[in-house]
Design a protein around this motif. Structure first.
Motif, PDB file in Angstrom:
ATOM      1  N   ALA A  70       0.223  -1.379  -0.156  1.00  0.00           N
ATOM      2  CA  ALA A  70       0.433   0.408  -0.101  1.00  0.00           C
ATOM      3  C   ALA A  70       0.617   1.576  -0.428  1.00  0.00           C
ATOM      4  O   ALA A  70       0.325   2.440  -0.153  1.00  0.00           O
ATOM      5  N   ALA A  71       2.217   1.132   0.198  1.00  0.00           N
ATOM      6  CA  ALA A  71       2.817   2.647   0.568  1.00  0.00           C
ATOM      7  C   ALA A  71       3.330   3.169  -0.769  1.00  0.00           C
ATOM      8  O   ALA A  71       2.573   5.091  -0.377  1.00  0.00           O
ATOM      9  N   PRO A  72       3.415   3.227  -1.990  1.00  0.00           N
ATOM     10  CA  PRO A  72       3.246   3.720  -2.946  1.00  0.00           C
ATOM     11  C   PRO A  72       1.999   4.047  -2.609  1.00  0.00           C
ATOM     12  O   PRO A  72       2.065   5.391  -4.045  1.00  0.00           O
ATOM     13  N   ASP A  73       0.992   3.926  -3.309  1.00  0.00           N
ATOM     14  CA  ASP A  73      -0.434   4.340  -2.981  1.00  0.00           C
ATOM     15  C   ASP A  73      -0.539   5.574  -2.047  1.00  0.00           C
ATOM     16  O   ASP A  73      -0.970   6.621  -2.500  1.00  0.00           O
ATOM     17  N   VAL A  74      -0.011   5.213  -0.799  1.00  0.00           N
ATOM     18  CA  VAL A  74      -0.133   6.299   0.031  1.00  0.00           C
ATOM     19  C   VAL A  74       0.514   7.484  -0.265  1.00  0.00           C
ATOM     20  O   VAL A  74       0.124   8.315   0.198  1.00  0.00           O
ATOM     21  N   ALA A  75       1.587   7.378  -0.820  1.00  0.00           N
ATOM     22  CA  ALA A  75       3.184   8.071  -1.064  1.00  0.00           C
ATOM     23  C   ALA A  75       2.091   9.039  -2.557  1.00  0.00           C
ATOM     24  O   ALA A  75       2.321  10.034  -2.338  1.00  0.00           O
ATOM     25  N   ALA A  76       1.519   8.276  -3.370  1.00  0.00           N
ATOM     26  CA  ALA A  76       1.104   8.798  -4.586  1.00  0.00           C
ATOM     27  C   ALA A  76      -0.097   9.766  -4.107  1.00  0.00           C
ATOM     28  O   ALA A  76      -0.094  11.150  -4.294  1.00  0.00           O
ATOM     29  N   LEU A  77      -0.864   9.675  -2.870  1.00  0.00           N
ATOM     30  CA  LEU A  77      -2.083  10.419  -2.692  1.00  0.00           C
ATOM     31  C   LEU A  77      -1.245  10.972  -2.178  1.00  0.00           C
ATOM     32  O   LEU A  77      -1.968  12.109  -2.318  1.00  0.00           O
ATOM     33  N   LEU A  78      -0.482  11.725  -0.865  1.00  0.00           N
ATOM     34  CA  LEU A  78      -0.105  12.493  -0.458  1.00  0.00           C
ATOM     35  C   LEU A  78       0.310  13.479  -1.430  1.00  0.00           C
ATOM     36  O   LEU A  78       0.675  14.603  -0.878  1.00  0.00           O
ATOM     37  N   GLU A  79       1.290  13.050  -2.191  1.00  0.00           N
ATOM     38  CA  GLU A  79       1.783  14.565  -3.155  1.00  0.00           C
ATOM     39  C   GLU A  79       0.853  14.664  -3.639  1.00  0.00           C
ATOM     40  O   GLU A  79       1.070  15.606  -4.796  1.00  0.00           O
ATOM     41  N   SER A  80      -0.765  14.050  -4.245  1.00  0.00           N
ATOM     42  CA  SER A  80      -0.837  14.468  -4.963  1.00  0.00           C
ATOM     43  C   SER A  80      -2.336  15.109  -4.410  1.00  0.00           C
ATOM     44  O   SER A  80      -2.842  16.222  -5.118  1.00  0.00           O
ATOM     45  N   ASP A  81      -2.007  15.730  -2.836  1.00  0.00           N
ATOM     46  CA  ASP A  81      -3.165  15.991  -2.736  1.00  0.00           C
ATOM     47  C   ASP A  81      -3.048  17.109  -1.060  1.00  0.00           C
ATOM     48  O   ASP A  81      -2.505  15.848   0.060  1.00  0.00           O
ATOM     49  N   PRO A  82      -2.454  17.461  -1.466  1.00  0.00           N
ATOM     50  CA  PRO A  82      -1.572  18.687  -0.255  1.00  0.00           C
ATOM     51  C   PRO A  82      -2.867  18.901   0.625  1.00  0.00           C
ATOM     52  O   PRO A  82      -1.777  19.725   1.728  1.00  0.00           O
ATOM     53  N   GLY A  83      -3.533  18.885   1.180  1.00  0.00           N
ATOM     54  CA  GLY A  83      -4.549  19.189   2.045  1.00  0.00           C
ATOM     55  C   GLY A  83      -4.556  18.217   3.163  1.00  0.00           C
ATOM     56  O   GLY A  83      -5.041  17.973   4.255  1.00  0.00           O
ATOM     57  N   ILE A  84      -4.043  16.260   2.914  1.00  0.00           N
ATOM     58  CA  ILE A  84      -3.837  15.480   3.427  1.00  0.00           C
ATOM     59  C   ILE A  84      -2.917  16.129   4.436  1.00  0.00           C
ATOM     60  O   ILE A  84      -1.602  15.883   4.426  1.00  0.00           O
ATOM     61  N   LYS A  85      -3.062  15.368   6.257  1.00  0.00           N
ATOM     62  CA  LYS A  85      -2.462  15.201   7.347  1.00  0.00           C
ATOM     63  C   LYS A  85      -2.769  13.348   7.725  1.00  0.00           C
ATOM     64  O   LYS A  85      -3.962  13.115   7.370  1.00  0.00           O
ATOM     65  N   LEU A  86      -1.850  12.920   7.153  1.00  0.00           N
ATOM     66  CA  LEU A  86      -1.498  11.395   7.316  1.00  0.00           C
ATOM     67  C   LEU A  86      -1.116  10.936   8.976  1.00  0.00           C
ATOM     68  O   LEU A  86      -0.070  12.108   9.419  1.00  0.00           O
ATOM     69  N   VAL A  87      -1.515  10.327   9.717  1.00  0.00           N
ATOM     70  CA  VAL A  87      -1.755  10.064  11.195  1.00  0.00           C
ATOM     71  C   VAL A  87      -0.759   8.745  11.269  1.00  0.00           C
ATOM     72  O   VAL A  87      -2.007   8.174   9.994  1.00  0.00           O
ATOM     73  N   VAL A  88       0.433   8.276  11.923  1.00  0.00           N
ATOM     74  CA  VAL A  88       0.632   6.963  11.624  1.00  0.00           C
ATOM     75  C   VAL A  88       0.739   6.526  12.992  1.00  0.00           C
ATOM     76  O   VAL A  88       1.015   7.332  14.206  1.00  0.00           O
ATOM     77  N   HIS A  89      -0.096   5.084  13.044  1.00  0.00           N
ATOM     78  CA  HIS A  89       0.322   4.367  13.815  1.00  0.00           C
ATOM     79  C   HIS A  89       0.579   3.292  14.613  1.00  0.00           C
ATOM     80  O   HIS A  89       0.252   2.260  13.104  1.00  0.00           O
ATOM     81  N   GLU A  90       2.095   3.356  15.035  1.00  0.00           N
ATOM     82  CA  GLU A  90       3.109   2.253  14.608  1.00  0.00           C
ATOM     83  C   GLU A  90       2.645   0.672  15.447  1.00  0.00           C
ATOM     84  O   GLU A  90       2.390   0.971  16.382  1.00  0.00           O
ATOM     85  N   ILE A  91       2.205   0.144  15.347  1.00  0.00           N
ATOM     86  CA  ILE A  91       1.319  -0.943  15.734  1.00  0.00           C
ATOM     87  C   ILE A  91       2.126  -2.748  15.024  1.00  0.00           C
ATOM     88  O   ILE A  91       1.514  -3.610  14.172  1.00  0.00           O
ATOM     89  N   PRO A  92       3.253  -2.730  15.807  1.00  0.00           N
ATOM     90  CA  PRO A  92       4.446  -3.909  15.434  1.00  0.00           C
ATOM     91  C   PRO A  92       3.746  -5.349  16.096  1.00  0.00           C
ATOM     92  O   PRO A  92       4.059  -5.612  16.871  1.00  0.00           O
ATOM     93  N   ILE A  93       2.697  -6.250  15.238  1.00  0.00           N
ATOM     94  CA  ILE A  93       2.216  -7.554  15.214  1.00  0.00           C
ATOM     95  C   ILE A  93       2.825  -8.009  15.685  1.00  0.00           C
ATOM     96  O   ILE A  93       2.225  -9.908  15.244  1.00  0.00           O
ATOM     97  N   PHE A  94       4.118  -8.284  14.422  1.00  0.00           N
ATOM     98  CA  PHE A  94       4.475  -9.280  13.493  1.00  0.00           C
ATOM     99  C   PHE A  94       6.368  -9.789  14.053  1.00  0.00           C
ATOM    100  O   PHE A  94       6.462 -10.120  14.042  1.00  0.00           O
ATOM    101  N   GLY A  95       6.167  -9.389  15.458  1.00  0.00           N
ATOM    102  CA  GLY A  95       7.359 -10.010  16.139  1.00  0.00           C
ATOM    103  C   GLY A  95       8.148  -9.265  16.513  1.00  0.00           C
ATOM    104  O   GLY A  95       8.305  -8.150  15.917  1.00  0.00           O
ATOM    105  N   GLU A  96       9.221  -9.647  17.216  1.00  0.00           N
ATOM    106  CA  GLU A  96      10.585  -8.556  17.990  1.00  0.00           C
ATOM    107  C   GLU A  96      11.116  -7.673  16.931  1.00  0.00           C
ATOM    108  O   GLU A  96      11.748  -6.389  16.699  1.00  0.00           O
TER     109      GLU A  96
END
Length: 206
Positions: A70-96
């Motif tokens: 999904a990351a490239p699509d998220v990056a492309a969306l942010l680049e195309s729409d300068p009005g978006i604030k993206l908040v990231v919640h780090e939830i490490p669920i796949f191990g150490e």
């Protein structure tokens, strides 16, 4: 899975009677606190426009293949729409390895390089673990010794635990999960679907 996630978050955020059992578990004050934690937690990393007119939230893990997809699509969306604030919640669920990567990402903010580190980690090949995390940190110009020291700060662990608890509270079923306005969607969304999610939230003034 997508329907159950949307239903539960809708019950929480909108207090609709679709699933009264879930909605009644929380008071109005608790629902308001959960919404604030999702959208406005000052300790959560922000990408895009911090003063944007609409907020998109992503719950993610660096060892999640669908998050990387999904990351490239998220990056492309942010680049195309300068009005978006993206908040990231780090939830490490796949191990150490995931937890180590999340700690490093949060610590990278102290050097002003969270967005660069986040993008590099999402674009990496192979598993996120100590060696690969530190290699990417060096590659993007982070002071690795400082990064490792900053990772031990109690606020880092507290932030990760808070995000994990928040994900559990709102019934997220996995990563990536995106929230905007009164809707939440699980899975690697194409740019068009992300844009639709954002447009709905913007139209509702949220």
């Amino acid at each position: 899975m997508r329907r159950s996630l949307v239903a539960l978050v809708t019950a929480l955020f909108c207090a609709l009677p679709l699933f009264p059992a879930q909605a009644q578990e929380f008071s109005e004050a608790e629902v308001a606190a959960i919404k604030a934690a999702v959208f406005d937690d000052p300790a959560s990393p922000v990408m895009g426009n911090p003063s944007g007119d609409v907020t998109l939230v992503e719950f993610s893990d660096y060892n999640c293949g669908f998050c990387r997809k999904a990351a490239p699509d998220v990056a492309a969306l942010l680049e195309s729409d300068p009005g978006i604030k993206l908040v990231v919640h780090e939830i490490p669920i796949f191990g150490e390895g995931s937890r180590y990567a999340a700690m490093a990402a949060l610590a990278a903010r102290n050097q002003g390089k969270y967005p660069e580190f986040h993008r590099a980690m999402m674009g990496m090949k192979g598993k996120a673990e100590k060696a690969s995390v530190l290699r990417i940190a060096r590659d993007i110009g982070l002071d690795v010794a400082r990064l490792e020291r900053d990772m031990q700060a109690p606020e880092i662990t507290a932030q990760i635990e808070k995000s994990l608890e928040l994900a559990d509270q709102i019934g997220l079923v996995g990563t990536p999960s995106f929230v905007a306005g009164d809707r939440a969607v699980f899975g690697a969304l194409p740019r068009e679907d992300l844009a639709e999610l954002v447009a709905e939230a913007r139209a509702a003034g949220k």
